[in-house]
Scaffold this motif. Structure first.
Motif, mmCIF file in Angstrom:
data_model
loop_
_atom_site.group_PDB
_atom_site.id
_atom_site.type_symbol
_atom_site.label_atom_id
_atom_site.label_comp_id
_atom_site.label_asym_id
_atom_site.label_seq_id
_atom_site.Cartn_x
_atom_site.Cartn_y
_atom_site.Cartn_z
ATOM 1 N N ASP A 180 9.545 9.156 -12.707
ATOM 2 C CA ASP A 180 10.478 10.225 -13.056
ATOM 3 C C ASP A 180 11.934 9.768 -13.026
ATOM 4 O OD1 ASP A 180 11.245 10.129 -10.395
ATOM 5 O OD2 ASP A 180 10.301 12.016 -9.846
ATOM 6 N N GLY A 181 12.158 8.478 -13.076
ATOM 7 C CA GLY A 181 13.512 7.947 -13.048
ATOM 8 C C GLY A 181 13.945 7.540 -11.657
ATOM 9 N N GLU A 182 13.466 8.248 -10.645
ATOM 10 C CA GLU A 182 13.811 7.907 -9.263
ATOM 11 C C GLU A 182 12.601 7.410 -8.490
ATOM 12 O OE1 GLU A 182 15.656 10.253 -5.519
ATOM 13 O OE2 GLU A 182 16.681 10.488 -7.451
ATOM 14 N N THR A 183 11.476 8.113 -8.613
ATOM 15 C CA THR A 183 10.274 7.696 -7.894
ATOM 16 C C THR A 183 9.215 7.186 -8.864
ATOM 17 O OG1 THR A 183 9.376 9.939 -7.891
ATOM 18 C CG2 THR A 183 10.637 9.259 -5.942
ATOM 19 N N LEU A 184 8.356 6.352 -8.327
ATOM 20 C CA LEU A 184 7.304 5.714 -9.103
ATOM 21 C C LEU A 184 5.976 6.004 -8.423
ATOM 22 C CD1 LEU A 184 6.561 3.647 -11.366
ATOM 23 C CD2 LEU A 184 7.026 1.847 -9.689
ATOM 24 N N GLY A 185 5.074 6.681 -9.115
ATOM 25 C CA GLY A 185 3.741 6.977 -8.601
ATOM 26 C C GLY A 185 2.755 5.961 -9.136
ATOM 27 N N LEU A 186 2.037 5.299 -8.233
ATOM 28 C CA LEU A 186 1.097 4.254 -8.613
ATOM 29 C C LEU A 186 -0.299 4.589 -8.118
ATOM 30 C CD1 LEU A 186 3.290 1.172 -7.621
ATOM 31 C CD2 LEU A 186 2.999 2.130 -9.906
ATOM 32 N N ILE A 187 -1.301 4.364 -8.967
ATOM 33 C CA ILE A 187 -2.699 4.594 -8.626
ATOM 34 C C ILE A 187 -3.325 3.257 -8.258
ATOM 35 C CG2 ILE A 187 -4.958 5.298 -9.522
ATOM 36 C CD1 ILE A 187 -3.461 7.166 -11.423
ATOM 37 N N CYS A 188 -4.027 3.234 -7.144
ATOM 38 C CA CYS A 188 -4.698 2.016 -6.684
ATOM 39 C C CYS A 188 -5.882 1.700 -7.588
ATOM 40 C CB CYS A 188 -5.143 2.179 -5.238
ATOM 41 S SG CYS A 188 -5.958 0.712 -4.580
ATOM 42 N N GLU A 189 -5.892 0.499 -8.147
ATOM 43 C CA GLU A 189 -7.002 0.026 -8.977
ATOM 44 C C GLU A 189 -7.956 -0.846 -8.163
ATOM 45 O OE1 GLU A 189 -7.742 0.445 -12.362
ATOM 46 O OE2 GLU A 189 -6.231 2.012 -12.381
ATOM 47 N N SER A 190 -7.397 -1.637 -7.226
ATOM 48 C CA SER A 190 -8.238 -2.468 -6.368
ATOM 49 C C SER A 190 -7.478 -2.794 -5.090
ATOM 50 C CB SER A 190 -8.682 -3.754 -7.080
ATOM 51 O OG SER A 190 -7.572 -4.593 -7.324
ATOM 52 N N ILE A 191 -8.264 -3.004 -4.017
ATOM 53 C CA ILE A 191 -7.700 -3.306 -2.710
ATOM 54 C C ILE A 191 -8.744 -4.111 -1.946
ATOM 55 C CG2 ILE A 191 -8.483 -1.101 -1.756
ATOM 56 C CD1 ILE A 191 -5.891 -1.064 -0.052
ATOM 57 N N ASP A 192 -8.291 -5.112 -1.181
ATOM 58 C CA ASP A 192 -9.242 -5.935 -0.429
ATOM 59 C C ASP A 192 -9.691 -5.228 0.848
ATOM 60 O OD1 ASP A 192 -7.560 -6.904 1.960
ATOM 61 O OD2 ASP A 192 -6.307 -7.494 0.252
ATOM 62 N N VAL A 193 -10.732 -5.745 1.467
ATOM 63 C CA VAL A 193 -11.343 -5.116 2.634
ATOM 64 C C VAL A 193 -10.366 -5.016 3.800
ATOM 65 C CG1 VAL A 193 -13.173 -5.355 4.371
ATOM 66 C CG2 VAL A 193 -13.670 -5.799 1.970
ATOM 67 N N GLU A 194 -9.618 -6.072 4.068
ATOM 68 C CA GLU A 194 -8.667 -6.043 5.179
ATOM 69 C C GLU A 194 -7.580 -4.996 4.942
ATOM 70 O OE1 GLU A 194 -5.705 -9.034 7.614
ATOM 71 O OE2 GLU A 194 -7.316 -9.886 6.410
ATOM 72 N N SER A 195 -7.072 -4.909 3.716
ATOM 73 C CA SER A 195 -6.036 -3.927 3.385
ATOM 74 C C SER A 195 -6.548 -2.503 3.491
ATOM 75 C CB SER A 195 -5.481 -4.182 1.979
ATOM 76 O OG SER A 195 -4.746 -5.387 1.933
ATOM 77 N N ILE A 196 -7.775 -2.255 3.024
ATOM 78 C CA ILE A 196 -8.320 -0.893 3.111
ATOM 79 C C ILE A 196 -8.540 -0.511 4.568
ATOM 80 C CG2 ILE A 196 -10.800 -1.374 2.866
ATOM 81 C CD1 ILE A 196 -9.053 1.529 1.140
ATOM 82 N N SER A 197 -8.877 -1.473 5.411
ATOM 83 C CA SER A 197 -9.028 -1.193 6.843
ATOM 84 C C SER A 197 -7.697 -0.782 7.462
ATOM 85 C CB SER A 197 -9.575 -2.413 7.582
ATOM 86 O OG SER A 197 -10.868 -2.711 7.149
ATOM 87 N N HIS A 198 -6.624 -1.512 7.119
ATOM 88 C CA HIS A 198 -5.286 -1.162 7.613
ATOM 89 C C HIS A 198 -4.863 0.203 7.092
ATOM 90 C CE1 HIS A 198 -4.665 -4.979 9.484
ATOM 91 N NE2 HIS A 198 -4.547 -5.659 8.350
ATOM 92 N N LEU A 199 -5.121 0.458 5.807
ATOM 93 C CA LEU A 199 -4.732 1.730 5.190
ATOM 94 C C LEU A 199 -5.501 2.890 5.817
ATOM 95 C CD1 LEU A 199 -3.230 3.419 3.137
ATOM 96 C CD2 LEU A 199 -4.894 2.690 1.409
ATOM 97 N N ARG A 200 -6.773 2.704 6.020
ATOM 98 C CA ARG A 200 -7.588 3.755 6.644
ATOM 99 C C ARG A 200 -7.070 4.086 8.038
ATOM 100 N NH1 ARG A 200 -13.246 3.173 9.265
ATOM 101 N NH2 ARG A 200 -13.690 5.339 9.697
ATOM 102 N N ARG A 201 -6.745 3.059 8.805
ATOM 103 C CA ARG A 201 -6.237 3.271 10.164
ATOM 104 C C ARG A 201 -4.880 3.960 10.129
ATOM 105 N NH1 ARG A 201 -7.167 4.739 15.021
ATOM 106 N NH2 ARG A 201 -5.989 3.641 16.596
ATOM 107 N N LEU A 202 -4.015 3.572 9.205
ATOM 108 C CA LEU A 202 -2.705 4.203 9.059
ATOM 109 C C LEU A 202 -2.861 5.694 8.757
ATOM 110 C CD1 LEU A 202 0.451 3.866 8.642
ATOM 111 C CD2 LEU A 202 -0.119 3.592 6.231
ATOM 112 N N ILE A 203 -3.751 6.029 7.839
ATOM 113 C CA ILE A 203 -3.984 7.426 7.473
ATOM 114 C C ILE A 203 -4.605 8.185 8.645
ATOM 115 C CG2 ILE A 203 -5.357 8.929 5.968
ATOM 116 C CD1 ILE A 203 -4.764 6.849 3.728
ATOM 117 N N GLU A 204 -5.557 7.567 9.302
ATOM 118 C CA GLU A 204 -6.208 8.187 10.462
ATOM 119 C C GLU A 204 -5.183 8.525 11.549
ATOM 120 O OE1 GLU A 204 -8.956 6.027 13.573
ATOM 121 O OE2 GLU A 204 -10.047 6.401 11.703
#
Length: 120
Positions: free
Chosen positions: A77-101
């Motif tokens: 929108d000119g200021e923010t950028l929305g990105l959709i995840c296409e792929s993520i490795d196992v270690e990264s998804i573990s960190h992301l899951r814990r962050l969200i949790e």
């Protein structure tokens, strides 16, 4: 139905300096929020990206923890950028899951969302 009602994945507000790259083009961005399905960023002003190509997002959580995902542009929108995840490795998804949790305060919610993501 609002966007919030349609959204299946919880977004957590998390501010971190983020590195984004696309080919030889690299720049910094500020992370606004994150979910299992993508990120919302405020890129630096000198950042120019091709909206049709994959964008690598690297979010440094600590000295030894990083979330790296391959994304596609969903909106800009000119200021923010929305990105959709296409792929993520196992270690990264573990960190992301814990962050969200940790930010949701409900381990069952992150488990449900991860199961739903795997079902997509």
């Amino acid at each position: 139905m609002s966007i919030e009602e349609r959204r299946r994945f919880s977004r957590v507000s998390f501010h971190a300096t983020t590195h984004i790259s696309q080919g030889n083009n690299q720049c910094q961005a500020e992370l606004c929020d994150i979910s299992l399905k993508g990120v919302l960023l405020t890129p630096s002003s000198e950042c120019t990206l091709d909206p049709t190509d994959l964008i690598t997002v690297s979010i440094r959580l600590a000295d030894d923890a990083e979330i790296v995902m391959q994304t596609r542009q969903a909106r800009h929108d000119g200021e923010t950028l929305g990105l959709i995840c296409e792929s993520i490795d196992v270690e990264s998804i573990s960190h992301l899951r814990r962050l969200i949790e940790l930010n949701l305060g409900d381990p069952n919610a992150s488990e449900r969302e991860l199961s739903e993501l795997m079902g997509d």
